[in-house]
Design a protein around this motif. Structure first.
Motif, PDB file in Angstrom:
ATOM      1  N   ASP A 110       6.191 -52.358  -5.261  1.00  0.00           N
ATOM      2  CA  ASP A 110       5.994 -52.465  -3.814  1.00  0.00           C
ATOM      3  C   ASP A 110       7.331 -52.369  -3.075  1.00  0.00           C
ATOM      4  N   LEU A 111       8.377 -53.006  -3.616  1.00  0.00           N
ATOM      5  CA  LEU A 111       9.693 -52.962  -2.981  1.00  0.00           C
ATOM      6  C   LEU A 111      10.248 -51.538  -2.947  1.00  0.00           C
ATOM      7  N   LYS A 112      10.063 -50.801  -4.025  1.00  0.00           N
ATOM      8  CA  LYS A 112      10.553 -49.413  -4.067  1.00  0.00           C
ATOM      9  C   LYS A 112       9.855 -48.560  -3.018  1.00  0.00           C
ATOM     10  N   ASN A 113       8.543 -48.728  -2.898  1.00  0.00           N
ATOM     11  CA  ASN A 113       7.795 -47.962  -1.898  1.00  0.00           C
ATOM     12  C   ASN A 113       8.260 -48.296  -0.490  1.00  0.00           C
ATOM     13  N   ARG A 114       8.533 -49.575  -0.257  1.00  0.00           N
ATOM     14  CA  ARG A 114       8.978 -49.987   1.074  1.00  0.00           C
ATOM     15  C   ARG A 114      10.371 -49.431   1.378  1.00  0.00           C
ATOM     16  N   TRP A 115      11.246 -49.500   0.394  1.00  0.00           N
ATOM     17  CA  TRP A 115      12.603 -48.988   0.578  1.00  0.00           C
ATOM     18  C   TRP A 115      12.575 -47.494   0.925  1.00  0.00           C
ATOM     19  N   ASN A 116      11.759 -46.758   0.211  1.00  0.00           N
ATOM     20  CA  ASN A 116      11.699 -45.312   0.429  1.00  0.00           C
ATOM     21  C   ASN A 116      11.093 -44.944   1.775  1.00  0.00           C
ATOM     22  N   SER A 117      10.271 -45.842   2.333  1.00  0.00           N
ATOM     23  CA  SER A 117       9.636 -45.551   3.620  1.00  0.00           C
ATOM     24  C   SER A 117      10.426 -46.088   4.807  1.00  0.00           C
ATOM     25  N   LEU A 118      11.547 -46.774   4.548  1.00  0.00           N
ATOM     26  CA  LEU A 118      12.355 -47.309   5.644  1.00  0.00           C
ATOM     27  C   LEU A 118      13.098 -46.182   6.366  1.00  0.00           C
ATOM     28  N   PRO A 119      13.316 -46.331   7.651  1.00  0.00           N
ATOM     29  CA  PRO A 119      14.153 -45.356   8.358  1.00  0.00           C
ATOM     30  C   PRO A 119      15.559 -45.309   7.749  1.00  0.00           C
ATOM     31  N   ALA A 120      16.185 -44.139   7.792  1.00  0.00           N
ATOM     32  CA  ALA A 120      17.509 -43.966   7.183  1.00  0.00           C
ATOM     33  C   ALA A 120      18.521 -44.955   7.770  1.00  0.00           C
ATOM     34  N   GLU A 121      18.397 -45.246   9.061  1.00  0.00           N
ATOM     35  CA  GLU A 121      19.336 -46.176   9.702  1.00  0.00           C
ATOM     36  C   GLU A 121      19.237 -47.579   9.098  1.00  0.00           C
ATOM     37  N   VAL A 122      17.998 -48.013   8.803  1.00  0.00           N
ATOM     38  CA  VAL A 122      17.811 -49.341   8.211  1.00  0.00           C
ATOM     39  C   VAL A 122      18.373 -49.371   6.793  1.00  0.00           C
ATOM     40  N   ARG A 123      18.120 -48.324   6.014  1.00  0.00           N
ATOM     41  CA  ARG A 123      18.653 -48.284   4.643  1.00  0.00           C
ATOM     42  C   ARG A 123      20.180 -48.323   4.656  1.00  0.00           C
ATOM     43  N   ARG A 124      20.797 -47.599   5.616  1.00  0.00           N
ATOM     44  CA  ARG A 124      22.264 -47.599   5.703  1.00  0.00           C
ATOM     45  C   ARG A 124      22.799 -48.991   6.005  1.00  0.00           C
ATOM     46  N   SER A 125      22.061 -49.763   6.824  1.00  0.00           N
ATOM     47  CA  SER A 125      22.534 -51.103   7.193  1.00  0.00           C
ATOM     48  C   SER A 125      22.562 -52.057   5.998  1.00  0.00           C
ATOM     49  N   TYR A 126      21.720 -51.762   4.979  1.00  0.00           N
ATOM     50  CA  TYR A 126      21.710 -52.599   3.780  1.00  0.00           C
ATOM     51  C   TYR A 126      22.658 -52.077   2.700  1.00  0.00           C
ATOM     52  N   GLY A 127      22.898 -50.788   2.698  1.00  0.00           N
ATOM     53  CA  GLY A 127      23.741 -50.188   1.664  1.00  0.00           C
ATOM     54  C   GLY A 127      22.905 -49.525   0.593  1.00  0.00           C
ATOM     55  N   ASP A 128      23.453 -48.451   0.019  1.00  0.00           N
ATOM     56  CA  ASP A 128      22.693 -47.662  -0.946  1.00  0.00           C
ATOM     57  C   ASP A 128      22.290 -48.436  -2.186  1.00  0.00           C
ATOM     58  N   SER A 129      23.090 -49.416  -2.587  1.00  0.00           N
ATOM     59  CA  SER A 129      22.831 -50.136  -3.838  1.00  0.00           C
ATOM     60  C   SER A 129      22.033 -51.426  -3.645  1.00  0.00           C
ATOM     61  N   TYR A 130      21.644 -51.710  -2.390  1.00  0.00           N
ATOM     62  CA  TYR A 130      21.024 -53.007  -2.115  1.00  0.00           C
ATOM     63  C   TYR A 130      19.732 -53.219  -2.900  1.00  0.00           C
ATOM     64  N   LEU A 131      18.866 -52.212  -2.925  1.00  0.00           N
ATOM     65  CA  LEU A 131      17.576 -52.373  -3.601  1.00  0.00           C
ATOM     66  C   LEU A 131      17.771 -52.699  -5.077  1.00  0.00           C
ATOM     67  N   GLN A 132      18.650 -51.971  -5.752  1.00  0.00           N
ATOM     68  CA  GLN A 132      18.869 -52.214  -7.173  1.00  0.00           C
ATOM     69  C   GLN A 132      19.466 -53.602  -7.423  1.00  0.00           C
ATOM     70  N   GLU A 133      20.406 -54.006  -6.575  1.00  0.00           N
ATOM     71  CA  GLU A 133      20.993 -55.343  -6.718  1.00  0.00           C
ATOM     72  C   GLU A 133      19.948 -56.423  -6.452  1.00  0.00           C
ATOM     73  N   TYR A 134      19.108 -56.179  -5.457  1.00  0.00           N
ATOM     74  CA  TYR A 134      18.056 -57.137  -5.104  1.00  0.00           C
ATOM     75  C   TYR A 134      17.108 -57.333  -6.278  1.00  0.00           C
ATOM     76  N   MET A 135      16.623 -56.239  -6.852  1.00  0.00           N
ATOM     77  CA  MET A 135      15.678 -56.333  -7.964  1.00  0.00           C
ATOM     78  C   MET A 135      16.348 -56.919  -9.206  1.00  0.00           C
ATOM     79  N   LYS A 136      17.622 -56.622  -9.410  1.00  0.00           N
ATOM     80  CA  LYS A 136      18.339 -57.162 -10.560  1.00  0.00           C
ATOM     81  C   LYS A 136      18.461 -58.680 -10.465  1.00  0.00           C
ATOM     82  N   LEU A 137      18.866 -59.183  -9.298  1.00  0.00           N
ATOM     83  CA  LEU A 137      18.994 -60.631  -9.116  1.00  0.00           C
ATOM     84  C   LEU A 137      17.637 -61.314  -9.143  1.00  0.00           C
ATOM     85  N   GLN A 138      16.624 -60.658  -8.583  1.00  0.00           N
ATOM     86  CA  GLN A 138      15.270 -61.215  -8.599  1.00  0.00           C
ATOM     87  C   GLN A 138      14.758 -61.344 -10.023  1.00  0.00           C
ATOM     88  N   ALA A 139      14.961 -60.311 -10.835  1.00  0.00           N
ATOM     89  CA  ALA A 139      14.513 -60.353 -12.232  1.00  0.00           C
ATOM     90  C   ALA A 139      15.269 -61.422 -13.007  1.00  0.00           C
TER      91      ALA A 139
END
Length: 335
Positions: free
Chosen positions: A240-269
């Motif tokens: 679900d997180l991957k789908n949400r990340w991919n559907s976010l506007p480019a501006e929102v993704r830039r505000s978090y950083g390209d590696s944010y999703l992977q770091e988020y899932m890594k720490l969550q796991a």
């Protein structure tokens, strides 16, 4: 010859030791009385009906089987016929199943009619509101309004409707309501509807308990920590997180950083591996006590993390809780 000063010191030390001994003895007596009171069980279990929602898997499935072995007349509500069939094959013929979607009023009404036919004049001894979902969860900015509604409809609104519909039967039996909240009903660790729904369950249960005590109906809240169930299924959450990340506007993704999703899932796991317990009987034992004890508790904390970490953390100043919780998640790094 003993001086007056030495005698006074002796009396003070003796008095202090006596008070300390009396305090320890009083504490031991209180603890013993509490343990004896807490261990007393109700009579006539084999004549008491209990409705448990969310019995396809997890806590509800195990609780239904435990109560069945204990002698209760269990009515297990499942979302799917597959889940109901599996449960029937693992329980005694005395256990009954029904299909229930807590977000569908017509389904709730059919369940009420079924339970009325089963209980007759005895009424319903126990209602365990266990049905719940977690996904979608994640950063709040990644959510839409519909995402909050989806979880709230199951975890809170559905729970409230089921409870209200069955209250007359519970009052007739002077029975028990057991609502499954979470430590996330004390600390909002993550965005989405899950924490909101569990805070709502806590509030609803508190007001219900105060209203129903006049009619002999007890209300207990179960506050599990992290356990390995569908609610904490990393596969479902990460997809679900991957789908949400991919559907976010480019501006929102830039505000978090390209590696944010992977770091988020890594720490969550990493956090889930440390915190999640596979022994879900710690939760169902609390539910069973709330249904069978002569003096049920108001709140049950289930799991070492709930007792030793999350609930104590909820009493600390907000700035301390925020600091500790932020350690568990990555910080946005704008690209």
């Amino acid at each position: 010859m003993v001086s007056e000063g030495n005698l006074l010191d002796f009396v003070q030390v003796w008095t202090s030791n006596l008070l300390c001994s009396c305090s320890l003895a009083a504490a031991a007596i209180i603890a013993t009385v509490w343990l004896i009171r807490d261990s007393r069980q109700i009579d006539g279990i084999d004549q008491k009906h209990v409705l448990v929602t969310g019995c396809d898997s997890g806590f509800g499935n195990l609780l239904a089987r435990q109560l069945d072995r204990r002698g209760f007349r269990v009515i297990a509500a499942c979302l799917t016929e597959t889940g109901a069939s599996r449960l029937r094959s693992a329980a005694s013929p005395k256990l009954k199943t029904l299909l229930l979607n807590v977000t569908d009023s017509a389904s709730v009404n059919r369940a009420l009619e079924f339970v009325l036919n089963e209980t007759g004049e005895r009424g319903l001894w126990g209602l365990v509101n266990n049905a719940g979902i977690s996904v979608p969860i994640g950063p709040t900015e990644w959510m839409q309004l519909e995402d909050f509604k989806k979880v709230l409809d199951v975890n809170l609104i559905g729970l409230i409707e089921v409870t209200l519909k069955f209250l007359p039967l519970l009052k007739k039996a002077r029975g028990r309501v057991v609502n499954v909240a979470s430590i996330l009903g004390r600390l909002s660790l993550i965005g989405g509807g899950y924490c909101l729904s569990k805070w709502g369950v806590e509030a609803f249960s508190d007001s219900l308990r105060r209203d129903m005590m006049h009619f002999g109906v007890n209300v207990s809240i179960i506050e599990p920590g992290f356990f390995k169930t569908q609610v904490t299924d990393l596969g479902l959450i990460e997809d679900d997180l991957k789908n949400r990340w991919n559907s976010l506007p480019a501006e929102v993704r830039r505000s978090y950083g390209d590696s944010y999703l992977q770091e988020y899932m890594k720490l969550q796991a990493f956090s889930m591996r440390i915190l999640c317990s596979s022994d879900i009987s710690k939760v169902t034992s609390c539910m069973q006590h709330a249904l069978s004890a002569r003096h049920p508790r108001t709140r049950y904390a289930a799991g070492w993390d709930a007792k030793l970490f999350w609930i104590p953390l909820s009493y600390l100043p907000t700035c301390v809780a925020d600091f500790i919780i932020n350690i568990l998640l990555p910080s946005p790094k704008e690209t």
